[in-house]
Design an enzyme around this catalytic site. Structure first.
Site, short mmCIF file in Angstrom:
data_model
loop_
_atom_site.label_atom_id
_atom_site.label_comp_id
_atom_site.label_asym_id
_atom_site.label_seq_id
_atom_site.Cartn_x
_atom_site.Cartn_y
_atom_site.Cartn_z
N ARG A 51 0.79 -1.23 0.00
CA ARG A 51 0.00 0.00 0.00
C ARG A 51 0.83 1.28 0.00
NH1 ARG A 51 -2.79 -3.80 1.51
NH2 ARG A 51 -0.87 -4.33 2.56
N THR A 52 1.78 1.35 0.93
CA THR A 52 2.45 2.64 1.11
C THR A 52 3.24 3.00 -0.15
OG1 THR A 52 2.60 2.07 3.43
CG2 THR A 52 3.87 3.98 2.71
N LYS A 80 25.47 -3.52 -0.45
CA LYS A 80 26.94 -3.44 -0.50
C LYS A 80 27.48 -2.69 0.71
CE LYS A 80 26.41 -2.68 -5.42
NZ LYS A 80 26.47 -1.56 -6.38
N ARG A 101 11.10 3.95 3.64
CA ARG A 101 10.72 2.98 4.68
C ARG A 101 11.96 2.17 5.05
NH1 ARG A 101 5.64 -1.08 4.68
NH2 ARG A 101 4.64 0.88 5.24
N HIS A 129 4.53 5.72 11.63
CA HIS A 129 4.11 5.54 10.23
C HIS A 129 3.15 6.69 9.93
CE1 HIS A 129 3.01 3.92 6.47
NE2 HIS A 129 2.68 2.69 6.81
#
Ligand code: CP
Length: 308
Positions: A51-52, A80, A101, A129
């Protein structure tokens, strides 16, 4: 330049402006179809998301802008060993705004300190959030008409559920809001929320284990899944995962005008038989997430340079 790390980064007035803009976007999408032409959104997702990430990308595309980014740490140079600070300095050369995120709490804040473009916290570990909270607020605002005088039941994993933490922060600013915190003992709300947010601000709340005991008094029931990815061992997760299952039977104890919200993804905590109940608004809520993210992108870019 402004970033969004927590819902409290927006004043009550700014939040009202954002929700009003989202409301206008919902009803007049054509007005905004070219608002971000020539602008680019980077989505930097070090953790899984449906969703986000996709609602951010949909939001920017709806505004006439473009999107770029990565959807897992493994497909970026984090694999890396590149730091978030270095990555955002580079992303700042490629994009006009970034949603990030990350599994580590505070990672978005670290990025914002090194960024020359607005950074939006799209979820940092079990912490915050904020854009889910904006989605939740737009849903409540659109369907209940405001935030005052509401009794809100928050049910499930209140310990690790970052959406719950952000929502409590946001709602305590409105008059006569009351919380019913429904969780098993092991997944109770963290002390810093209970003591530093609720008790310190004299916000009325009760803590319960049985969902049935809370149901009749609720205006909003906010269900959450047990956050598997934040558990240290599988055994504890398996023991907790089906602690709450909202069924039609349990829902029969609720008020006719109660709304059921869920940030999604759902696992087992809401039976699919509930989906057709008019009180179940969690899929509508996902749609509101696009409108509010459109409003947020527009607002942050406007605050940055007035170009959108
Ligand atoms: N609600 C939410 O954050 O969903 P995703 O994890 O799919 O983005």
């Amino acid at each position: 330049m402004r970033h969004l790390m927590s819902p409290l980064d927006l004043s009550v007035e700014e939040l009202y402006g954002l929700l009003s803009l989202a409301n206008d976007i919902e009803h007049n999408p054509g007005k905004y179809a070219h608002a971000c032409e020539g602008k680019k959104l980077a989505t930097c997702f070090y953790e899984p998301s449906t969703r986000t990430r996709l609602s951010f990308e949909s939001a920017m595309l709806n505004l006439g802008g473009s999107v770029l980014g990565f959807s897992s740490a493994d497909s970026s140079s984090a694999a890396k060993g590149e730091s978030v600070s270095d990555t955002i300095r580079v992303i700042s050369c490629y994009a006009d705004i970034c949603a990030i995120r990350h599994p580590k709490e505070g990672a978005a804040l670290v990025a914002s300190l090194k960024s020359s473009i607005p950074v939006i916290n799209a979820g940092d570990g079990g912490h915050q959030h904020p854009t889910q909270t904006l989605t939740d607020l737009l849903t409540i605002y659109s369907l209940k008409g405001g935030f005052s005088n509401l009794t809100i039941g928050l049910c499930g994993d209140l310990k690790f559920g970052r959406t719950v933490h952000s929502l409590i922060h946001a709602l305590i600013r409105y008059p006569n809001v009351r919380f019913v915190l429904i969780s098993p003992e092991e997944l109770r709300i963290p002390d810093y929320i209970r003591e530093d947010v609720l008790q310190k601000n004299e916000i009325p709340f009760t803590e319960l284990e049985r969902l049935e005991d809370a149901m009749p008094e609720l205006d909003i029931l906010y269900m959450t899944r047990v956050q598997k990815e934040r558990f240290f061992n599988e055994e504890d997760y398996v023991r907790m995962k089906d602690f709450y299952i909202l069924t039609k039977d349990k829902l029969s104890m609720a008020r006719e005008d109660m709304l059921i919200l869920h940030p999604l993804p759902r696992v087992n905590e809401i039976s699919v038989e509930v989906d057709d109940d008019p009180r179940a608004v969690y899929f509508k809520q996902a749609q509101y997430g696009v409108y509010v993210r459109m409003a947020l992108i527009l607002t942050l870019l406007k605050w940055r340079d007035g170009l959108c």
